[in-house]
Design a protein around this motif. Structure first.
Motif, mmCIF file in Angstrom:
data_model
loop_
_atom_site.group_PDB
_atom_site.id
_atom_site.type_symbol
_atom_site.label_atom_id
_atom_site.label_comp_id
_atom_site.label_asym_id
_atom_site.label_seq_id
_atom_site.Cartn_x
_atom_site.Cartn_y
_atom_site.Cartn_z
ATOM 1 N N GLY A 69 0.801 -1.204 0.000
ATOM 2 C CA GLY A 69 0.000 0.000 0.000
ATOM 3 C C GLY A 69 0.839 1.262 0.000
ATOM 4 O O GLY A 69 0.455 2.276 -0.576
ATOM 5 N N ALA A 70 2.021 1.205 0.629
ATOM 6 C CA ALA A 70 2.931 2.350 0.642
ATOM 7 C C ALA A 70 4.139 2.115 -0.265
ATOM 8 O O ALA A 70 4.416 2.915 -1.154
ATOM 9 C CB ALA A 70 3.395 2.648 2.065
ATOM 10 N N ILE A 71 4.885 1.022 -0.029
ATOM 11 C CA ILE A 71 6.114 0.739 -0.779
ATOM 12 C C ILE A 71 6.116 -0.716 -1.228
ATOM 13 O O ILE A 71 5.848 -1.620 -0.429
ATOM 14 C CB ILE A 71 7.375 1.001 0.078
ATOM 15 C CG1 ILE A 71 7.434 2.458 0.555
ATOM 16 C CG2 ILE A 71 8.641 0.667 -0.705
ATOM 17 C CD1 ILE A 71 8.602 2.737 1.506
ATOM 18 N N LEU A 101 4.045 -2.427 3.421
ATOM 19 C CA LEU A 101 5.265 -2.839 2.736
ATOM 20 C C LEU A 101 5.084 -4.189 2.059
ATOM 21 O O LEU A 101 4.449 -5.100 2.596
ATOM 22 C CB LEU A 101 6.424 -2.934 3.733
ATOM 23 C CG LEU A 101 6.744 -1.678 4.554
ATOM 24 C CD1 LEU A 101 7.794 -1.985 5.606
ATOM 25 C CD2 LEU A 101 7.197 -0.551 3.642
ATOM 26 N N PHE A 102 5.716 -4.326 0.892
ATOM 27 C CA PHE A 102 5.702 -5.604 0.178
ATOM 28 C C PHE A 102 7.035 -5.776 -0.544
ATOM 29 O O PHE A 102 7.585 -4.831 -1.126
ATOM 30 C CB PHE A 102 4.576 -5.641 -0.851
ATOM 31 C CG PHE A 102 4.675 -6.803 -1.808
ATOM 32 C CD1 PHE A 102 4.489 -8.100 -1.371
ATOM 33 C CD2 PHE A 102 4.971 -6.584 -3.148
ATOM 34 C CE1 PHE A 102 4.590 -9.171 -2.255
ATOM 35 C CE2 PHE A 102 5.066 -7.649 -4.029
ATOM 36 C CZ PHE A 102 4.873 -8.949 -3.588
ATOM 37 N N THR A 125 -1.875 -6.990 7.952
ATOM 38 C CA THR A 125 -0.467 -7.357 7.939
ATOM 39 C C THR A 125 0.322 -6.214 7.319
ATOM 40 O O THR A 125 0.195 -5.931 6.131
ATOM 41 C CB THR A 125 -0.243 -8.652 7.139
ATOM 42 O OG1 THR A 125 -1.075 -9.676 7.678
ATOM 43 C CG2 THR A 125 1.212 -9.080 7.219
ATOM 44 N N GLN A 126 1.137 -5.552 8.117
ATOM 45 C CA GLN A 126 1.800 -4.329 7.666
ATOM 46 C C GLN A 126 2.936 -4.597 6.675
ATOM 47 O O GLN A 126 3.230 -3.750 5.831
ATOM 48 C CB GLN A 126 2.343 -3.546 8.874
ATOM 49 C CG GLN A 126 1.259 -2.974 9.761
ATOM 50 C CD GLN A 126 0.413 -1.945 9.040
ATOM 51 O OE1 GLN A 126 0.897 -1.151 8.250
ATOM 52 N NE2 GLN A 126 -0.883 -1.952 9.302
ATOM 53 N N ALA A 127 3.579 -5.755 6.765
ATOM 54 C CA ALA A 127 4.677 -6.092 5.850
ATOM 55 C C ALA A 127 4.486 -7.513 5.340
ATOM 56 O O ALA A 127 4.286 -8.444 6.125
ATOM 57 C CB ALA A 127 6.023 -5.953 6.547
ATOM 58 N N ASN A 150 4.345 -8.746 10.410
ATOM 59 C CA ASN A 150 5.458 -8.925 9.469
ATOM 60 C C ASN A 150 5.482 -10.389 9.069
ATOM 61 O O ASN A 150 5.967 -11.240 9.819
ATOM 62 C CB ASN A 150 6.767 -8.507 10.129
ATOM 63 C CG ASN A 150 7.957 -8.611 9.185
ATOM 64 O OD1 ASN A 150 7.801 -8.622 7.970
ATOM 65 N ND2 ASN A 150 9.155 -8.688 9.750
ATOM 66 N N GLN A 151 4.972 -10.703 7.882
ATOM 67 C CA GLN A 151 4.776 -12.101 7.510
ATOM 68 C C GLN A 151 5.409 -12.436 6.161
ATOM 69 O O GLN A 151 5.287 -11.666 5.197
ATOM 70 C CB GLN A 151 3.279 -12.427 7.448
ATOM 71 C CG GLN A 151 2.577 -12.322 8.786
ATOM 72 C CD GLN A 151 1.135 -12.786 8.720
ATOM 73 O OE1 GLN A 151 0.640 -13.225 7.680
ATOM 74 N NE2 GLN A 151 0.442 -12.706 9.852
#
Length: 323
Positions: A69-71, A101-102, A125-127, A150-151
């Motif tokens: 969503g961001a990077i 993050l992805f 899930t943020q990352a 973070n997964q």
């Protein structure tokens, strides 16, 4: 396409593209595929080593089923990485899921940062890491902790060295936080009792606004450093005496120091100089000039001088004789 604000590509053997993004704010960008705000890719043997410091990412959006969503960082067939220091990620989305993050085949390294979303969102899930990629989040605040936030869902690795904080970051609203002029870099200021305050060792000398780090015993996590107090120093000088009033207490001699809140609405202070009987006020120096009242806005440390002149003295010569 990918990358709602920034699209970075390093392609082919010897192809290098390694941008540095510092003191920036990405708010409300969207992408039809990956990377609501930033997409970075290395392929065909190319190399991309992006750096992001002191940046806010708020309400950016990638497509449903396309994380980041961001990077988003993709390093399939190339060497792609991003190093993120002192960043704040809030309410970034991939479709209906909170996600910031992805990486797919690249390396994401995050330190001293906040990754947070809407607590009411079922998936947050943020990352997310795919395949041979890796995401390392160090000394940061992650919604749902390392296990939930973070997964590595399709291979790769997701780790959280150092201390991972999971409490509510107690951030204020997205705001200019004292910035004026152009550009205004909107961000989220930690509250006065936030666990983000003084929590980590500093890795950068200033915050997103240019405020010096640290303001306390340690650096605050995230893009903004909360200022404690700002000082007003009033110094009296000259051959005369007098009083400067308008601060919390009157200053009558030497240097007087006063503290004002460093964040929130800056307080306007109006100082008045009053000479002692027979003395005179000769003028201000420092943040003020002239001989009228002195007005200072306490959005940063200020120094003011007040000079007073004593009464004139005369020497009478000659002789006297008695009657």
């Amino acid at each position: 396409g990918s990358g709602g604000a920034v699209y970075n590509l390093a392609r082919g053997s010897g192809g290098v593209s390694s941008p540095v993004i510092e003191q920036a704010s990405f708010n409300g960008y969207s992408a039809a595929v990956y990377g609501g705000a930033i997409f970075s890719r290395a392929d065909g043997g190319g190399t991309s080593r992006m750096e992001v410091r002191n940046a806010t990412f708020s309400a950016n959006q990638s497509a449903s089923g396309q994380p980041g969503g961001a990077i988003a960082i993709v390093g399939v067939g190339g060497d792609a990485s991003v190093d993120v220091e002192h960043a704040t990620f809030v309410n970034n989305m991939s479709g209906a899921m909170n996600n910031a993050l992805f990486t797919q085949g690249g390396d994401v390294r995050v330190i001293n940062s906040v990754l947070w979303g809407n607590p009411a969102t079922a998936q947050r899930t943020q990352a997310i890491t795919f395949f041979t990629g890796s995401t390392t989040i160090t000394d940061s605040m992650i919604q749902d902790g390392c296990a939930g936030g973070n997964q590595a869902v399709m291979g790769g690795s997701a780790t959280c060295p150092g201390v991972t904080r999971v409490a509510d970051p107690e951030l204020g609203a997205l705001d200019a936080n004292g910035m004026d002029g152009y550009p205004i870099l909107y961000g989220y200021l930690p509250g006065a009792n936030s666990q983000l305050l003084d929590a980590v060792a500093c890795t950068v000398p200033t915050d997103q606004r240019g405020i010096a780090r640290p303001q306390g015993v340690g650096c605050d996590i995230g893009a903004l450093e909360r200022r404690g107090t700002v000082a007003l120093a009033v110094t009296l000088s000259g051959s005369g005496t007098g009083t400067v009033s308008g601060a919390p207490s009157a200053c009558t001699t030497g240097t007087c120091s006063y503290n004002y809140p460093g964040e929130g609405s800056a307080q306007a202070v109006i100082l008045t100089a009053a000479p002692a009987v027979g003395h005179s006020f000769s003028g201000w120096s420092g943040a003020c000039s002239g001989t009228g009242t002195c007005s200072v806005t306490m959005n940063q440390a200020r120094t003011v001088g007040a000079a007073f002149v004593g009464p004139a003295t005369y020497t009478v010569g000659g002789t006297t004789s008695g009657l």
